[in-house]
Design a protein around this motif. Structure first.
Motif, PDB file in Angstrom:
ATOM      1  N   THR A  92      -2.977 -17.956 -32.431  1.00  0.00           N
ATOM      2  CA  THR A  92      -3.271 -16.528 -32.612  1.00  0.00           C
ATOM      3  C   THR A  92      -2.928 -15.732 -31.346  1.00  0.00           C
ATOM      4  O   THR A  92      -2.466 -14.598 -31.425  1.00  0.00           O
ATOM      5  N   GLN A  93      -3.173 -16.326 -30.189  1.00  0.00           N
ATOM      6  CA  GLN A  93      -2.846 -15.667 -28.929  1.00  0.00           C
ATOM      7  C   GLN A  93      -1.334 -15.576 -28.747  1.00  0.00           C
ATOM      8  O   GLN A  93      -0.815 -14.560 -28.267  1.00  0.00           O
ATOM      9  N   ALA A  94      -0.616 -16.631 -29.159  1.00  0.00           N
ATOM     10  CA  ALA A  94       0.843 -16.643 -29.040  1.00  0.00           C
ATOM     11  C   ALA A  94       1.452 -15.529 -29.885  1.00  0.00           C
ATOM     12  O   ALA A  94       2.429 -14.891 -29.485  1.00  0.00           O
ATOM     13  N   ILE A  95       0.866 -15.281 -31.052  1.00  0.00           N
ATOM     14  CA  ILE A  95       1.358 -14.207 -31.923  1.00  0.00           C
ATOM     15  C   ILE A  95       1.210 -12.860 -31.224  1.00  0.00           C
ATOM     16  O   ILE A  95       2.118 -12.026 -31.265  1.00  0.00           O
ATOM     17  N   GLU A  96       0.070 -12.649 -30.579  1.00  0.00           N
ATOM     18  CA  GLU A  96      -0.160 -11.391 -29.866  1.00  0.00           C
ATOM     19  C   GLU A  96       0.801 -11.240 -28.687  1.00  0.00           C
ATOM     20  O   GLU A  96       1.314 -10.146 -28.428  1.00  0.00           O
ATOM     21  N   VAL A  97       1.043 -12.355 -27.979  1.00  0.00           N
ATOM     22  CA  VAL A  97       1.980 -12.328 -26.853  1.00  0.00           C
ATOM     23  C   VAL A  97       3.380 -11.976 -27.343  1.00  0.00           C
ATOM     24  O   VAL A  97       4.085 -11.163 -26.731  1.00  0.00           O
TER      25      VAL A  97
ATOM     26  N   ASP B  78     -10.637 -13.742 -17.733  1.00  0.00           N
ATOM     27  CA  ASP B  78     -11.174 -15.104 -17.658  1.00  0.00           C
ATOM     28  C   ASP B  78     -11.493 -15.672 -19.031  1.00  0.00           C
ATOM     29  O   ASP B  78     -11.578 -16.891 -19.216  1.00  0.00           O
ATOM     30  N   SER B  79     -11.684 -14.769 -20.004  1.00  0.00           N
ATOM     31  CA  SER B  79     -12.020 -15.220 -21.358  1.00  0.00           C
ATOM     32  C   SER B  79     -10.776 -15.610 -22.161  1.00  0.00           C
ATOM     33  O   SER B  79     -10.894 -16.173 -23.258  1.00  0.00           O
ATOM     34  N   LEU B  80      -9.595 -15.283 -21.652  1.00  0.00           N
ATOM     35  CA  LEU B  80      -8.361 -15.617 -22.366  1.00  0.00           C
ATOM     36  C   LEU B  80      -8.145 -17.127 -22.447  1.00  0.00           C
ATOM     37  O   LEU B  80      -7.633 -17.641 -23.433  1.00  0.00           O
ATOM     38  N   GLY B  81      -8.506 -17.827 -21.369  1.00  0.00           N
ATOM     39  CA  GLY B  81      -8.295 -19.269 -21.345  1.00  0.00           C
ATOM     40  C   GLY B  81      -6.931 -19.670 -20.830  1.00  0.00           C
ATOM     41  O   GLY B  81      -6.551 -20.836 -20.887  1.00  0.00           O
ATOM     42  N   TYR B  82      -6.165 -18.697 -20.335  1.00  0.00           N
ATOM     43  CA  TYR B  82      -4.875 -18.989 -19.726  1.00  0.00           C
ATOM     44  C   TYR B  82      -4.560 -17.909 -18.689  1.00  0.00           C
ATOM     45  O   TYR B  82      -5.184 -16.845 -18.682  1.00  0.00           O
TER      46      TYR B  82
ATOM     47  N   GLY C  28      -6.227  -9.264 -22.002  1.00  0.00           N
ATOM     48  CA  GLY C  28      -7.438  -9.598 -21.271  1.00  0.00           C
ATOM     49  C   GLY C  28      -8.585  -8.663 -21.622  1.00  0.00           C
ATOM     50  O   GLY C  28      -9.727  -9.093 -21.783  1.00  0.00           O
ATOM     51  N   ARG C  29      -8.268  -7.378 -21.766  1.00  0.00           N
ATOM     52  CA  ARG C  29      -9.299  -6.403 -22.145  1.00  0.00           C
ATOM     53  C   ARG C  29      -9.828  -6.685 -23.549  1.00  0.00           C
ATOM     54  O   ARG C  29     -11.017  -6.558 -23.817  1.00  0.00           O
TER      55      ARG C  29
END
Length: 216
Positions: free
Chosen positions: A138-143, A168-172, A161-162
């Motif tokens: 899901t994060q890769a899709i947003e990136v 720090d909550s992103l995990g990467y 991040g926001r």
């Protein structure tokens, strides 16, 4: 990945503590297990030396070590370096070794060293250890969407991040995001080149009846 998750669930009863003789279905499963052990204690791991089957080329043994194992190479301490990176390795001897059991076609832990010579990371920070950081689907899709929209790496990282209530909550890290985009671009280029070669061969078969190509 679902298979690995299922196998790891079955290992929960072992409190994630490596023990000699433990068996794993694959090298990756053993890595994931030791990585969970590292997260629970507070250290990062990496893959180290391995052995291969000479006939098949498959991995037959592997040693996983803590990220603080060994010491930095001498050439990385160049006196001309203006801002040398902080030394992160302490010669830690913690490691877990696995070897293939050819009769059962499973890996087993053939040695385990638990001794550490460094401080551990606090539990609230372990998700940012190198071996724990990852970009989920899901994060890769947003990136990817941010990249396609023309948003710069720095701005997209700040934005995501926001949305996650803090970087720090992103995990990467931003570097992880940069490496992800670079790898994807390289894979796309490699695939594109392969398609161009195949198209060239196909066009040649249409133009020259005597031209032919072999395919698997």
């Amino acid at each position: 990945m679902a298979t690995i998750d299922t196998e790891l669930e079955c290992l929960k009863e072992l409190d994630w503590q490596p023990r000699c003789g433990m068996k794993f279905e694959s090298e990756q499963l053993a890595y994931e297990f030791y990585n969970i052990n590292g997260r629970k204690i507070g250290f990062s791991i990496r893959k180290d030396t391995f052995g291969k089957n000479r006939r098949t080329g498959e991995i037959s043994s592997r040693i996983f070590v803590g990220s603080k194992e060994g010491s930095r190479s001498k050439h990385k301490h160049d006196v001309l370096t203006i801002k040398p990176r902080e030394e992160t390795r302490t010669g830690c001897g913690a490691q877990m070794g696995i070897k293939i059991d050819r009769n059962k076609n499973k890996f087993y832990v053939n040695h385990f060293v638990e001794m550490h010579n460094h401080h551990f990371v606090r539990q609230e920070c372990t998700h940012m250890l190198p071996s724990q950081r990852k970009i989920y689907v899901t994060q890769a899709i947003e990136v990817d969407l941010a990249r396609e929209s023309g948003i710069s790496l720095k701005s997209s990282y700040e934005l995501l991040g926001r949305q996650a209530d803090g970087r720090d909550s992103l995990g990467y890290t931003k570097r992880d995001q940069k490496n992800y985009l670079r790898s994807k671009r390289q894979n796309k280029l490699a695939y594109g080149e392969a398609c161009c070669v195949l198209k060239y061969f196909y066009d040649q078969t249409l133009k020259t009846p005597s031209f032919y190509m072999l395919s698997n």
